[in-house]
Design an enzyme around this catalytic site. Structure first.
Site, PDB file in Angstrom:
ATOM      1  N   SER A   1       0.835  -1.206   0.000  1.00 12.46           N
ATOM      2  CA  SER A   1       0.000   0.000   0.000  1.00 12.46           C
ATOM      3  C   SER A   1       0.864   1.248   0.000  1.00 12.46           C
ATOM      4  O   SER A   1       1.999   1.253   0.480  1.00 12.46           O
ATOM      5  CB  SER A   1      -0.913   0.018   1.232  1.00 12.46           C
TER       6      SER A   1
HETATM    7  N1  SAH Z   1      -1.152  -4.784   4.074  1.00  8.21           N
HETATM    8  C1  SAH Z   1      -0.400  -5.068   2.862  1.00  8.21           C
HETATM    9  C2  SAH Z   1      -1.215  -4.707   1.638  1.00  8.21           C
HETATM   10  C3  SAH Z   1      -1.298  -5.877   0.741  1.00  8.21           C
HETATM   11  S1  SAH Z   1      -2.439  -5.786  -0.613  1.00  8.21           S
HETATM   12  C4  SAH Z   1       0.960  -4.381   2.861  1.00  8.21           C
HETATM   13  O1  SAH Z   1       1.220  -3.561   3.746  1.00  8.21           O
HETATM   14  O2  SAH Z   1       1.778  -4.694   1.994  1.00  8.21           O
HETATM   15  C5  SAH Z   1      -3.738  -6.830  -0.003  1.00  8.21           C
HETATM   16  C6  SAH Z   1      -3.401  -8.239   0.381  1.00  8.21           C
HETATM   17  O3  SAH Z   1      -4.614  -8.883   0.743  1.00  8.21           O
HETATM   18  C7  SAH Z   1      -2.771  -9.096  -0.714  1.00  8.21           C
HETATM   19  O4  SAH Z   1      -1.554  -9.615  -0.255  1.00  8.21           O
HETATM   20  C8  SAH Z   1      -3.805 -10.202  -0.948  1.00  8.21           C
HETATM   21  O5  SAH Z   1      -3.223 -11.449  -1.263  1.00  8.21           O
HETATM   22  C9  SAH Z   1      -4.513 -10.253   0.390  1.00  8.21           C
HETATM   23  N2  SAH Z   1      -5.858 -10.828   0.377  1.00  8.21           N
HETATM   24  C10 SAH Z   1      -6.837 -10.693  -0.561  1.00  8.21           C
HETATM   25  N3  SAH Z   1      -7.935 -11.379  -0.195  1.00  8.21           N
HETATM   26  C11 SAH Z   1      -7.655 -11.969   1.004  1.00  8.21           C
HETATM   27  C12 SAH Z   1      -8.390 -12.812   1.889  1.00  8.21           C
HETATM   28  N4  SAH Z   1      -9.645 -13.192   1.621  1.00  8.21           N
HETATM   29  N5  SAH Z   1      -7.786 -13.223   3.021  1.00  8.21           N
HETATM   30  C13 SAH Z   1      -6.516 -12.847   3.335  1.00  8.21           C
HETATM   31  N6  SAH Z   1      -5.774 -12.050   2.524  1.00  8.21           N
HETATM   32  C14 SAH Z   1      -6.332 -11.620   1.377  1.00  8.21           C
END
Ligand code: SAH
Length: 216
Positions: free
Chosen positions: A66
């Protein structure tokens, strides 16, 4: 592997903090936490020189780390206090998780992409960050460890998963981008009683989707 945090990185981080202040992030604890986390360690080598730009970047598996502003904004809305029990849905790179830990929270973080789960786990531990890691579908939350003081969802969906609202403490807060795949409203939910919720919206954002069910 040794991860260097040079004077140059520290200088770039201070500039980023000023940029975030200018964009309206005014919680000193949140800014302090962002100032402590070496974001460059969470980026793929090809993007390391951009680590302190206020932008999202690819982290593999079609996902993104993000934007610092977004991390700061979601964290600020939650008003994290020391020892708050926080559920983070979407560990991704682990960056947001590290920011929560710097604020003194106890973090339970869940990721459904195996590659990212493995990678962020080893990186966070190497940097000395110790959240509780879970591999699975965050749509269902982590009932065995509920209720949580705060829940932070870092992926978007058209509705807030009901199981997550159930796993929030009365008096707790949840923040999630709610909307379709192109644009979402940052939504803050305060749980007033077992069945009573107060919803407020805080601007437009763009996240990767929260995927239901199937685990990769
Ligand atoms: N908080 C992260 C942002 C990652 S983007 C950071 O600081 O880098 C969002 C993430 O959510 C992705 O890695 C994706 O794989 C995950 N995601 C999507 N759907 C999900 C679900 N149902 N359960 C757990 N993770 C999920």
């Amino acid at each position: 592997m040794y991860i260097e945090d040079s004077f140059r990185h520290k200088g770039l981080r201070r500039k980023l903090i000023e940029e975030l202040l200018g964009k309206g992030i005014n919680n000193a604890d949140v800014l302090d936490a962002i100032n402590k986390v070496p974001r460059h360690a969470f980026m793929d080598s090809g993007f390391i020189n951009f680590a302190y730009r206020d932008q999202a970047f690819p982290i593999g598996a079609g996902q993104t780390i993000s934007q610092p502003y977004t991390v700061a904004f979601q964290t600020q809305l939650l008003e994290i206090k020391k020892l708050d029990k926080v559920l983070e849905v979407g560990t991704g790179s682990g960056y947001q998780c590290a920011v929560l830990l710097e604020l003194g929270a106890m973090v339970y973080t869940i990721e459904r992409q195996r590659e990212l789960f493995m990678k962020s786990q080893s990186l966070l531990l190497r940097l000395g960050y110790k959240p509780h890691f879970f591999f699975g579908d965050g749509y269902e939350g982590i009932p065995a460890y509920s209720p949580f003081d705060k829940i932070l969802i870092t992926a978007a969906a058209p509705e807030i998963p009901p199981r997550l609202l159930e796993q929030l403490k009365v008096g707790g807060k949840l923040v999630m981008p709610v909307g379709d795949s192109s644009v979402q409203r940052m939504t803050l939910v305060e749980k007033l009683s077992i069945n009573g919720f107060h919803y407020s919206e805080h601007g437009a954002f763009n996240f990767v989707p929260l995927l239901k069910g199937k685990i990769f």
